[in-house]
Design a protein around this motif. Structure first.
Motif, PDB file in Angstrom:
ATOM      1  N   PRO A 173       0.832  -1.225   0.023  1.00  0.00           N
ATOM      2  CA  PRO A 173       0.002   0.105   0.079  1.00  0.00           C
ATOM      3  C   PRO A 173       0.920   1.357   0.098  1.00  0.00           C
ATOM      4  N   ILE A 174       0.155   2.369  -0.205  1.00  0.00           N
ATOM      5  CA  ILE A 174       0.914   3.670  -0.387  1.00  0.00           C
ATOM      6  C   ILE A 174       1.014   4.222   1.057  1.00  0.00           C
ATOM      7  N   VAL A 175       2.745   4.199   1.352  1.00  0.00           N
ATOM      8  CA  VAL A 175       2.833   4.678   2.769  1.00  0.00           C
ATOM      9  C   VAL A 175       3.457   5.935   2.719  1.00  0.00           C
ATOM     10  N   GLU A 176       3.076   6.871   3.533  1.00  0.00           N
ATOM     11  CA  GLU A 176       3.647   8.195   3.704  1.00  0.00           C
ATOM     12  C   GLU A 176       4.036   8.802   5.183  1.00  0.00           C
ATOM     13  N   VAL A 177       4.866   9.272   5.203  1.00  0.00           N
ATOM     14  CA  VAL A 177       5.461   9.677   6.444  1.00  0.00           C
ATOM     15  C   VAL A 177       5.712  11.127   6.741  1.00  0.00           C
ATOM     16  N   CYS A 178       5.634  11.574   8.105  1.00  0.00           N
ATOM     17  CA  CYS A 178       5.713  13.202   8.221  1.00  0.00           C
ATOM     18  C   CYS A 178       6.593  13.316   9.463  1.00  0.00           C
ATOM     19  N   PHE A 179       7.379  13.779   9.334  1.00  0.00           N
ATOM     20  CA  PHE A 179       8.740  13.994  10.439  1.00  0.00           C
ATOM     21  C   PHE A 179       8.524  15.561  10.874  1.00  0.00           C
ATOM     22  N   HIS A 180       8.254  15.736  12.302  1.00  0.00           N
ATOM     23  CA  HIS A 180       8.063  17.072  12.745  1.00  0.00           C
ATOM     24  C   HIS A 180       8.211  16.852  14.143  1.00  0.00           C
ATOM     25  N   ARG A 181       7.947  17.990  14.784  1.00  0.00           N
ATOM     26  CA  ARG A 181       8.330  18.321  16.385  1.00  0.00           C
ATOM     27  C   ARG A 181       7.083  18.929  16.981  1.00  0.00           C
ATOM     28  N   ASN A 182       5.994  18.796  16.289  1.00  0.00           N
ATOM     29  CA  ASN A 182       4.740  19.508  17.113  1.00  0.00           C
ATOM     30  C   ASN A 182       4.037  18.411  17.883  1.00  0.00           C
ATOM     31  N   ALA A 183       4.110  18.528  19.136  1.00  0.00           N
ATOM     32  CA  ALA A 183       3.395  17.457  20.163  1.00  0.00           C
ATOM     33  C   ALA A 183       1.867  17.608  20.171  1.00  0.00           C
ATOM     34  N   SER A 184       1.327  18.804  19.844  1.00  0.00           N
ATOM     35  CA  SER A 184      -0.056  19.179  20.097  1.00  0.00           C
ATOM     36  C   SER A 184      -0.574  18.677  18.815  1.00  0.00           C
ATOM     37  N   ARG A 185      -0.054  18.285  17.583  1.00  0.00           N
ATOM     38  CA  ARG A 185      -0.753  18.027  16.529  1.00  0.00           C
ATOM     39  C   ARG A 185      -1.137  16.739  16.474  1.00  0.00           C
ATOM     40  N   ALA A 186      -2.615  16.467  16.162  1.00  0.00           N
ATOM     41  CA  ALA A 186      -3.151  15.154  16.124  1.00  0.00           C
ATOM     42  C   ALA A 186      -2.493  14.172  15.126  1.00  0.00           C
ATOM     43  N   ILE A 187      -2.552  12.986  15.541  1.00  0.00           N
ATOM     44  CA  ILE A 187      -1.816  11.879  14.749  1.00  0.00           C
ATOM     45  C   ILE A 187      -2.678  11.872  13.557  1.00  0.00           C
ATOM     46  N   GLY A 188      -1.565  11.952  12.151  1.00  0.00           N
ATOM     47  CA  GLY A 188      -2.400  11.969  10.869  1.00  0.00           C
ATOM     48  C   GLY A 188      -2.818  13.187  10.423  1.00  0.00           C
ATOM     49  N   MET A 189      -2.379  14.229  11.061  1.00  0.00           N
ATOM     50  CA  MET A 189      -3.097  15.717  10.853  1.00  0.00           C
ATOM     51  C   MET A 189      -1.816  16.608  10.221  1.00  0.00           C
ATOM     52  N   CYS A 190      -0.790  16.064   9.892  1.00  0.00           N
ATOM     53  CA  CYS A 190       0.075  16.937   9.146  1.00  0.00           C
ATOM     54  C   CYS A 190      -0.290  17.658   8.215  1.00  0.00           C
ATOM     55  N   PRO A 191       0.216  19.081   7.682  1.00  0.00           N
ATOM     56  CA  PRO A 191      -0.226  19.644   6.608  1.00  0.00           C
ATOM     57  C   PRO A 191       0.188  18.908   5.271  1.00  0.00           C
ATOM     58  N   GLN A 192      -0.549  19.074   4.146  1.00  0.00           N
ATOM     59  CA  GLN A 192      -0.360  18.118   2.964  1.00  0.00           C
ATOM     60  C   GLN A 192       1.278  18.238   2.513  1.00  0.00           C
ATOM     61  N   GLY A 193       1.990  19.559   2.561  1.00  0.00           N
ATOM     62  CA  GLY A 193       3.192  19.788   2.032  1.00  0.00           C
ATOM     63  C   GLY A 193       4.181  19.009   2.765  1.00  0.00           C
ATOM     64  N   GLU A 194       4.119  18.486   4.188  1.00  0.00           N
ATOM     65  CA  GLU A 194       4.864  17.860   4.905  1.00  0.00           C
ATOM     66  C   GLU A 194       4.892  16.257   4.716  1.00  0.00           C
ATOM     67  N   TRP A 195       3.907  15.718   4.267  1.00  0.00           N
ATOM     68  CA  TRP A 195       3.860  14.322   3.884  1.00  0.00           C
ATOM     69  C   TRP A 195       4.883  13.888   2.922  1.00  0.00           C
ATOM     70  N   GLU A 196       5.778  12.724   2.905  1.00  0.00           N
ATOM     71  CA  GLU A 196       6.573  12.304   2.102  1.00  0.00           C
ATOM     72  C   GLU A 196       6.191  10.917   1.904  1.00  0.00           C
ATOM     73  N   LYS A 197       6.389  10.670   0.653  1.00  0.00           N
ATOM     74  CA  LYS A 197       5.872   9.434   0.110  1.00  0.00           C
ATOM     75  C   LYS A 197       7.374   8.343   0.098  1.00  0.00           C
ATOM     76  N   VAL A 198       7.004   7.071   0.910  1.00  0.00           N
ATOM     77  CA  VAL A 198       8.021   6.012   0.801  1.00  0.00           C
ATOM     78  C   VAL A 198       8.037   5.602  -0.717  1.00  0.00           C
ATOM     79  N   ASP A 199       9.389   5.438  -1.092  1.00  0.00           N
ATOM     80  CA  ASP A 199       9.384   4.815  -2.374  1.00  0.00           C
ATOM     81  C   ASP A 199       9.058   3.415  -2.584  1.00  0.00           C
ATOM     82  N   LYS A 200       9.022   2.864  -3.789  1.00  0.00           N
ATOM     83  CA  LYS A 200       8.602   1.564  -4.309  1.00  0.00           C
ATOM     84  C   LYS A 200       9.136   0.658  -3.647  1.00  0.00           C
TER      85      LYS A 200
END
Length: 266
Positions: free
Chosen positions: A100-127
């Motif tokens: 399946p398509i896997v995306e990751v978001c690496f950040h330091r904002n503890a108050s952000r809900a899980i899976g709620m990173c902005p669209q530009g911060e998500w990075e796709k894992v390669d094939k």
């Protein structure tokens, strides 16, 4: 003093309830990866928290998410880790043909809900299923993982520590430049030589960029030819310049000209 006590008690209650709500909502779906502990150098991740309307997905789409809390070294207790870096790597644990398509978001904002990173911060894992990112050895960050589809795939998050020699070299160069900054700021030779060097480099880059468009060999091969020819020209210039420099140094040291030729031949 009597009127301030009710406000303090209300504030403490609000802080207590906020902390309890936050901890109760974050802990069940949050893993931890602590650097320096042999038991937690690798973490198996199987996203199971369903999140709706995650940024960057279609409205109403459900994705499986997971969060990993990455702790670095304590700064004061590990000052010798200043020249090191931590490498985080995500790789699939099981071999499946259709991942399946896997995306990751690496950040330091503890108050952000899980899976709620902005669209530009998500990075796709390669094939191939791998993702690598460097971080400071003293950092404390969060890694959000989201996976499209209803079936979850097991991923492995590992962390490795590496030593980088160039950081030591840059530190030494920085200390040397700071120590001689006072004398360099008063030197006209330094100002004129640095300005001339920067100007010459810029002119060469502009001429190179414009000339590579006209050559049929392409930019990459043209750049290699330019670098090789520049090194050859610089070496030829130094071979012609070094004898004169040696002669002037020997004359300044008080050595006569008769001694110049035997020393130069050596």
């Amino acid at each position: 003093m009597g009127t301030a006590k009710p406000y303090l008690s209300i504030l403490s209650l609000l802080l207590f309830f906020t902390f309890s709500i936050y901890s109760s909502s974050a802990l069940p779906h949050q893993l931890s990866l602590v650097v320096g502990e042999a038991s937690s150098s690798k973490v198996q991740i199987s996203p199971s928290l369903q999140v709706v309307n995650s940024p960057g997905t279609k409205p109403g789409t459900r994705v499986l998410c997971e969060r990993v809390d990455v702790h670095g070294f304590p700064r004061l207790k590990n000052l010798n880790k200043f020249f090191h870096s931590l490498m985080l790597k995500i790789s699939p644990s099981n071999s499946t043909l259709r991942r399946p398509i896997v995306e990751v978001c690496f950040h330091r904002n503890a108050s952000r809900a899980i899976g709620m990173c902005p669209q530009g911060e998500w990075e796709k894992v390669d094939k191939g299923g791998s993702w690598v990112r460097a971080m400071s050895p003293y950092a404390h960050k969060f890694l959000d993982i989201r996976m499209a589809g209803s079936s979850s795939e097991t991923l492995e998050l590992s962390i490795e520590e590496g030593f980088f020699l160039y950081r030591v070299i840059f530190l030494i160069l920085g200390v040397v430049m700071l120590s001689i900054a006072s004398s360099l700021s008063k030197s006209l030779v330094f100002y004129y030589s640095s300005a001339m060097a920067i100007g010459i480099i810029l002119v060469i880059l502009v001429v190179l960029f414009q000339g590579m468009k006209l050559l049929p060999t392409g930019r990459k091969s043209s750049l290699a030819i330019f670098i090789y020819s520049s090194l050859v020209g610089l070496g030829t210039f130094l071979l012609r310049y070094l004898p004169g420099l040696l002669h002037s140094i020997l004359m300044e040291m008080g050595i006569s000209e008769d001694m110049y030729y035997p020393v130069c031949k050596l």
